[in-house]
Design a protein around this motif. Structure first.
Motif, mmCIF file in Angstrom:
data_model
loop_
_atom_site.group_PDB
_atom_site.id
_atom_site.type_symbol
_atom_site.label_atom_id
_atom_site.label_comp_id
_atom_site.label_asym_id
_atom_site.label_seq_id
_atom_site.Cartn_x
_atom_site.Cartn_y
_atom_site.Cartn_z
ATOM 1 N N GLN A 140 -3.381 -5.780 -6.639
ATOM 2 C CA GLN A 140 -2.921 -5.499 -8.001
ATOM 3 C C GLN A 140 -2.172 -6.680 -8.578
ATOM 4 O O GLN A 140 -2.384 -7.092 -9.719
ATOM 5 N N LEU A 141 -1.280 -7.201 -7.736
ATOM 6 C CA LEU A 141 -0.462 -8.317 -8.185
ATOM 7 C C LEU A 141 -1.343 -9.505 -8.558
ATOM 8 O O LEU A 141 -1.201 -10.093 -9.627
ATOM 9 N N HIS B 292 -13.010 -6.321 7.229
ATOM 10 C CA HIS B 292 -12.401 -5.452 8.243
ATOM 11 C C HIS B 292 -12.175 -4.053 7.726
ATOM 12 O O HIS B 292 -12.068 -3.116 8.471
ATOM 13 N N ARG B 293 -12.081 -3.906 6.410
ATOM 14 C CA ARG B 293 -11.878 -2.603 5.763
ATOM 15 C C ARG B 293 -10.693 -1.850 6.344
ATOM 16 O O ARG B 293 -10.704 -0.643 6.477
ATOM 17 N N ASN C 2 2.598 -13.043 -1.856
ATOM 18 C CA ASN C 2 2.246 -11.972 -0.930
ATOM 19 C C ASN C 2 3.137 -12.014 0.303
ATOM 20 O O ASN C 2 3.568 -10.973 0.798
ATOM 21 N N SER D 165 7.336 0.046 -5.317
ATOM 22 C CA SER D 165 7.416 -0.425 -6.696
ATOM 23 C C SER D 165 6.164 -1.149 -7.120
ATOM 24 O O SER D 165 5.962 -1.399 -8.278
ATOM 25 N N LEU D 166 5.338 -1.494 -6.161
ATOM 26 C CA LEU D 166 4.147 -2.229 -6.543
ATOM 27 C C LEU D 166 3.000 -1.295 -6.888
ATOM 28 O O LEU D 166 2.002 -1.711 -7.441
ATOM 29 N N THR D 167 3.168 -0.055 -6.553
ATOM 30 C CA THR D 167 2.094 0.860 -6.861
ATOM 31 C C THR D 167 2.380 1.539 -8.174
ATOM 32 O O THR D 167 3.525 1.722 -8.557
ATOM 33 N N SER D 168 1.345 1.923 -8.839
ATOM 34 C CA SER D 168 1.550 2.463 -10.179
ATOM 35 C C SER D 168 1.967 3.918 -10.148
ATOM 36 O O SER D 168 2.133 4.539 -11.164
ATOM 37 N N ASN E 18 -11.494 -1.800 -6.507
ATOM 38 C CA ASN E 18 -11.081 -1.271 -5.210
ATOM 39 C C ASN E 18 -11.680 -2.129 -4.106
ATOM 40 O O ASN E 18 -12.877 -2.347 -4.052
ATOM 41 N N ASP E 19 -10.828 -2.588 -3.235
ATOM 42 C CA ASP E 19 -11.304 -3.431 -2.157
ATOM 43 C C ASP E 19 -10.599 -3.001 -0.890
ATOM 44 O O ASP E 19 -9.381 -3.047 -0.810
ATOM 45 N N ALA E 20 -11.386 -2.577 0.081
ATOM 46 C CA ALA E 20 -10.783 -2.074 1.308
ATOM 47 C C ALA E 20 -10.283 -3.204 2.190
ATOM 48 O O ALA E 20 -9.645 -2.972 3.200
ATOM 49 N N ASN E 21 -10.573 -4.437 1.825
ATOM 50 C CA ASN E 21 -10.177 -5.547 2.673
ATOM 51 C C ASN E 21 -8.883 -6.191 2.231
ATOM 52 O O ASN E 21 -8.467 -7.197 2.777
ATOM 53 N N LYS E 22 -8.285 -5.651 1.208
ATOM 54 C CA LYS E 22 -7.053 -6.254 0.720
ATOM 55 C C LYS E 22 -6.010 -5.167 0.516
ATOM 56 O O LYS E 22 -6.322 -4.085 0.038
ATOM 57 N N TYR E 23 -4.802 -5.489 0.901
ATOM 58 C CA TYR E 23 -3.693 -4.573 0.705
ATOM 59 C C TYR E 23 -3.544 -4.339 -0.796
ATOM 60 O O TYR E 23 -3.468 -5.291 -1.574
ATOM 61 N N ARG E 24 -3.526 -3.082 -1.199
ATOM 62 C CA ARG E 24 -3.613 -2.785 -2.632
ATOM 63 C C ARG E 24 -2.526 -3.436 -3.477
ATOM 64 O O ARG E 24 -2.819 -4.003 -4.515
ATOM 65 N N PRO E 25 -1.263 -3.356 -3.066
ATOM 66 C CA PRO E 25 -0.257 -4.033 -3.886
ATOM 67 C C PRO E 25 -0.561 -5.512 -4.093
ATOM 68 O O PRO E 25 -0.381 -6.029 -5.196
ATOM 69 N N PHE E 26 -1.063 -6.171 -3.049
ATOM 70 C CA PHE E 26 -1.407 -7.587 -3.193
ATOM 71 C C PHE E 26 -2.526 -7.744 -4.220
ATOM 72 O O PHE E 26 -2.482 -8.625 -5.088
ATOM 73 N N GLY F 138 4.824 -1.627 -11.211
ATOM 74 C CA GLY F 138 3.643 -0.790 -11.249
ATOM 75 C C GLY F 138 3.271 -0.324 -12.632
ATOM 76 O O GLY F 138 2.142 -0.502 -13.073
ATOM 77 N N PHE G 294 -7.687 -1.674 5.123
ATOM 78 C CA PHE G 294 -6.717 -1.139 4.175
ATOM 79 C C PHE G 294 -7.220 0.129 3.500
ATOM 80 O O PHE G 294 -6.788 0.488 2.419
ATOM 81 N N GLY G 295 -8.154 0.779 4.130
ATOM 82 C CA GLY G 295 -8.632 2.057 3.616
ATOM 83 C C GLY G 295 -9.724 1.878 2.582
ATOM 84 O O GLY G 295 -9.656 0.990 1.754
ATOM 85 N N LEU H 80 -2.732 -11.612 3.916
ATOM 86 C CA LEU H 80 -2.085 -12.265 2.778
ATOM 87 C C LEU H 80 -3.107 -12.743 1.759
ATOM 88 O O LEU H 80 -2.868 -12.682 0.559
ATOM 89 N N HIS I 108 -6.320 -2.610 -13.867
ATOM 90 C CA HIS I 108 -6.542 -2.196 -12.490
ATOM 91 C C HIS I 108 -7.583 -3.060 -11.824
ATOM 92 O O HIS I 108 -8.643 -3.327 -12.392
#
Lengths: 388, 500
Positions: free
Chosen positions: A120-121, B121-122, A54, B300-303, A110-118, A101, B124-125, B115, A107
């Motif tokens: 997913q990875l 905290h929500r 990350n 590139s990390l998003t689908s 969905n978690d609003a507390n984590k950056y989505r790319p992280f 991707g 990231f949307g 990380l 998939h």
């Protein structure tokens, strides 16, 4: 006033760092991890690795990552998740981002507390690792105690060259249609064209490989590993090695040859700081390494021993075929090289070296000649045949 | 290029008070975005190295880590300077009492949370849990974003040359914003483009967005909107994923209000009908806010990264901003593969248009056309940057991208007119010994604030003072310590030896 001269023309461009591709080879050899279970279990390593990955992705939006498990009898992709035929179809359609991707067919929640790319990875990596572990059967484990590092390195190299080819050639290979440029670029499908910063061939992808190794005994695959190392050297891809256990023979050479970092965390205390080692020593990419003094492998302490081609034994002194440079641990029975079939003669090997009486005025030049005659490589009889 | 965009945001952030930073860094998404977007490469490496360190990093350790050559030292000083300006890095002392660096607690905590995930905290949307009844495709979002953004550009350009109608009209609020930012000036009832407006037009799209958003920030703080709320929502937007609908449920009232304005800019898309009012879609303009690669679908990390391919084939409405279409030849002729009136009118600002074909216009860069542009307030650098940013792939294959003769000539034409440049700044003199002077000048140069050095007079001119004054203070302290030490040694000469 003095701004107009030839010097500051290209200076504007160099602000953006090239994206970096980090390929991690995780040694998942169950035998070795079983030994390490007390001080550093695999689950903890994976958790730390995820933070490290990350961090790598966070550094640059265009940074990419790939993770390969070098398992006991096969090398397996952990990330990106490989998908079978559909992916080829996508590529034919001109999807340039074949990497991460689209391959991920799983998939995460969905978690609003984590950056989505992280997220997913992480999800993809953990799922694949779990699948790998559940598909490992007891018989397959008992057959091979080692790890398939050679296969993993080769996969990593193939992936890197594919990614590198996709990036800088995007501008040069696209055929330009003079009559309708917009359709030409769209049909070529190279979105990369659109970014002025990516278009520079100097700003291609910089790649590196990180091997997290726990098993020793790689002599089985000596030739394959060395070939992979030399390929990396040619492509200037550094191989960083973080050794947690096992004897270091070839990996140390790998790091030394390719200009990577080699570290051995031998004690449990050192292993406890696994993440800090990763973040401090292994996170800087090539761009940053230009400005930093990296922990050098113990320059002179590199173990340059090789494995013989006949019995896969690690040798200090061996016999080298003068034609194909294969290494053997003992003199060949009939003087025929096992690999290239050349007929070799041993010269005066085994005989007591003729002791030259010590002369007072003997100079260095003379002595060098004498000692040269004693080594088995200087097989006097034949001389070096001309190639072909 | 991107650096101008981040520079602008940096300048804005820098003048915020320290408490605002502490509040900002409470959000992991903000910490991540600032880390990714604002910091130079070495600074990122540095932050990551310190992030999980239990003790502060001593200054001497850092000195041994960085290579001693000039370039690396310069990069180090710049990295440290930006980190301190953004209140990420602080001076402290380690256990042994040596000078050391530590990360701001709030920043470190948030970045670690970003990380590893976790917390509540929500930031990231919050994605909508229920699927949209009429899902919105990425193509549609791209078209929407482009239409909205081009409408703004049309408005600015349209104020330069009449007769350019936009497809959609922009809202009164946006118009006001453009006036506040002094991109256009109202004379009577018609808007006229200003020098800042030209600068705005000639930037690449990501920089344009940031420029406008910063004006928005400045205006919003006068409207009793909390800048922390506004900023953290912007950074959150940058971390969202294209093509996914997000819920408005956890937004503050300020942010709800922002959604309206951002929809005007084309950064988010939301339908006004009742059943869909609680969801919004970020567009590509928003999701690339905090990336280094502007408007480029390289997430590139998003689908969902392949949306732009189809958007490019749209003929007249093709995203000309994001694709190179200009060819400049060494004989000052310029060919632009475009049929859209927006780029054509931008080109006409500094080139004499010649012929127009269905998909191509030819033009020529002449002395009079450049002079006309310069009188209007466009600088040669802006023209050159614009041409470089939008250069056709064919031109990009060569290095340098633009023909050097043309670049030099454009600069020379500008210089003909102006013989003087004014910089606001500070003159530093009476620095001390020659060696100290050299050191101070080198430090100023490393920071990039040195403008001119008057070696004979022993003085030099810098554009920023805060860092330099910090430097001189540190120097003075060190000097005093050295003197005190020397005195102590001189007093107890024998005693010192005895201790050893």
């Amino acid at each position: 006033m003095n701004a107009v001269d030839a010097t500051d023309r290209g200076a504007v461009q160099q602000d953006v760092e090239p994206p970096s591709l980090l390929t991690i080879i995780l040694d998942t050899n169950p035998h070795a991890w079983a030994l390490l279970a007390d001080s550093l279990p695999l689950s903890k390593v994976v958790a730390n690795l995820l933070v490290f990955i990350n961090a790598h992705v966070a550094i640059n939006h265009a940074n990419r990552v790939a993770v390969i498990a070098s398992h006991s009898e096969r090398a397996e992709w952990l990330y990106p998740t490989p998908t079978q035929p559909r992916q080829q179809h996508d590529q034919a359609n001109g999807a340039t981002h074949d990497g991460d991707g689209e391959r991920a067919d799983v998939h995460p929640p969905n978690d609003a507390n984590k950056y989505r790319p992280f997220a997913q990875l992480e999800h993809a990596l953990v799922t694949n690792l779990r699948r790998l572990m559940t598909t490992t059967t007891a018989p397959s484990l008992s057959t091979s105690p080692a790890t398939l590092l050679a296969g993993a390195l080769t996969r990593a190299l193939a992936y890197i060259s594919k990614q590198t080819a996709a990036l800088p050639t995007a501008t040069t290979s696209t055929q330009f249609n003079y009559s309708d440029p917009s359709s030409s670029t769209a049909a070529g499908g190279n979105d990369l064209n659109t970014d002025p910063t990516k278009a520079h061939t100097t700003l291609g992808l910089t790649s590196r490989i990180l091997v997290v190794s726990v098993s020793g005994d790689l002599a089985d695959k000596y030739i394959e590993i060395m070939n992979a190392i030399f390929a990396c050297q040619r492509l200037s891809i550094p191989i960083d090695v973080l050794k947690l256990a096992g004897d270091p023979v070839f990996l140390q050479q790998a790091a030394d040859t390719t200009g990577g970092i080699y570290m051995h965390l031998a004690t449990p205390q050192a292993r406890a700081g696994f993440l800090q080692y990763l973040m401090f020593a292994y996170l800087p990419d090539q761009t940053a390494r230009e400005n930093l003094i990296m922990p050098a492998g113990e320059g002179e302490g590199v173990d340059f021993r090789a494995a013989c081609f006949c019995h896969k034994r690690i040798v200090d002194v061996g016999f080298v075929c003068s034609i194909c440079l294969s290494i053997f641990c003992e003199p060949l029975a009939d003087g025929t090289c096992l690999l290239c079939g050349s007929h070799l003669s041993m010269g005066n090997y085994g005989r007591n070296p003729a002791v030259v009486p010590k002369r007072k005025k003997g100079k260095g030049k003379k002595r060098a000649l004498d000692s040269g005659a004693d080594t088995p490589a200087g097989s006097g009889g034949e001389g070096t045949p001309a190639p072909g | 290029m991107t650096s101008t965009a981040s520079q602008r945001a940096l300048d804005y952030l820098e003048q915020l008070p320290g408490t605002t930073f502490t509040k900002l860094y409470q959000q992991p998404s903000t910490a991540l975005a600032i880390f990714r977007r604002m910091l130079p490469h070495l600074a990122k490496t540095l932050v990551m190295a310190i992030l999980y360190m239990p003790t502060p990093l001593s200054v001497s350790d850092l000195e041994t880590w960085v290579k001693p050559d000039h370039e690396s030292l310069q990069a180090r000083d710049r990295a440290l300077s930006i980190l301190q300006r953004l209140r990420i890095l602080f001076d402290t002392h380690d256990a042994a009492g040596r000078a050391a660096y530590k990360l701001s607690d709030a920043f470190a905590r948030s970045l670690r949370l970003a990380l590893t995930g976790g917390g509540n905290h929500r930031s990231f949307g919050v994605p909508c849990s229920t699927p949209d009844k009429t899902p919105v495709s990425i193509d549609y979002l791209d078209t929407f974003a482009r239409k909205q953004w081009e409408a703004i550009l049309y408005y600015v350009v349209g104020s330069a040359s009449a007769g350019l109608g936009a497809e959609v009209d922009i809202s009164a609020g946006t118009k006001q914003l453009l006036q506040k930012g002094e991109f256009v000036a109202m004379r009577g009832r018609t808007a006229h483009i200003t020098q800042a407006g030209f600068t705005f037009l000639l930037q690449e799209i990501n920089a344009q967005i940031w420029t406008l958003l910063i004006v928005y920030l400045e205006v919003s703080s006068s409207l009793q909107m909390d800048p922390v709320d506004v900023l953290s929502f912007l950074f959150t937007l940058g971390s969202l994923e294209l093509g996914i609908s997000y819920s408005t449920s956890n937004l503050t009232p300020t942010q709800q209000q922002m959604l309206e304005d951002l929809a005007d800019f084309g950064l988010v898309y939301r339908r006004t009908s009742d059943d869909a009012a609680d969801r919004y879609y970020p567009t590509r303009l928003a999701t690339t806010l905090t990336s280094d690669a502007p408007a480029l679908p390289n997430a590139s990390l998003t689908s969902t990264a392949t949306g732009m391919t189809t958007g490019g084939a749209g003929g007249a409405s093709a995203p000309q901003n994001e694709k190179g279409y200009i060819i400049v030849e060494t004989n000052y002729r310029l060919y632009a593969y475009t049929s859209s009136p927006l780029p054509i009118s931008i080109l006409s600002l500094f080139a004499t248009l010649h012929t127009r074909y269905p998909n191509l216009i030819t033009a020529k860069i002449t002395k009079s056309s450049i002079h006309a542009a310069i009188t209007a307030g466009i600088t040669s650098d802006q023209i050159i940057t614009y041409l470089t940013t939008h250069a056709h792939p064919i031109l990009r294959r060569q290095q340098p991208v633009l023909p050097p003769t043309v670049v030099d000539q454009i600069r020379l034409w500008q210089i003909e007119g102006e013989r003087m440049t004014a910089w606001r700044g500070y003159l530093i003199r009476d620095v001390g010994s020659a060696e100290e002077y050299e050191k101070a000048v080198a430090y100023a140069e490393a920071l990039g604030v040195l403008r001119k050095e008057f070696k004979a007079k022993g003085s030099f001119f810098v554009t920023r003072m805060d860092q330099m004054s910090g430097y001189f203070k540190a120097q003075a302290v060190r000097k005093r310590e050295a003197i005190a030490q020397r005195e102590a040694e001189a007093r107890g000469g024998g005693g010192g030896a005895g201790r050893k």
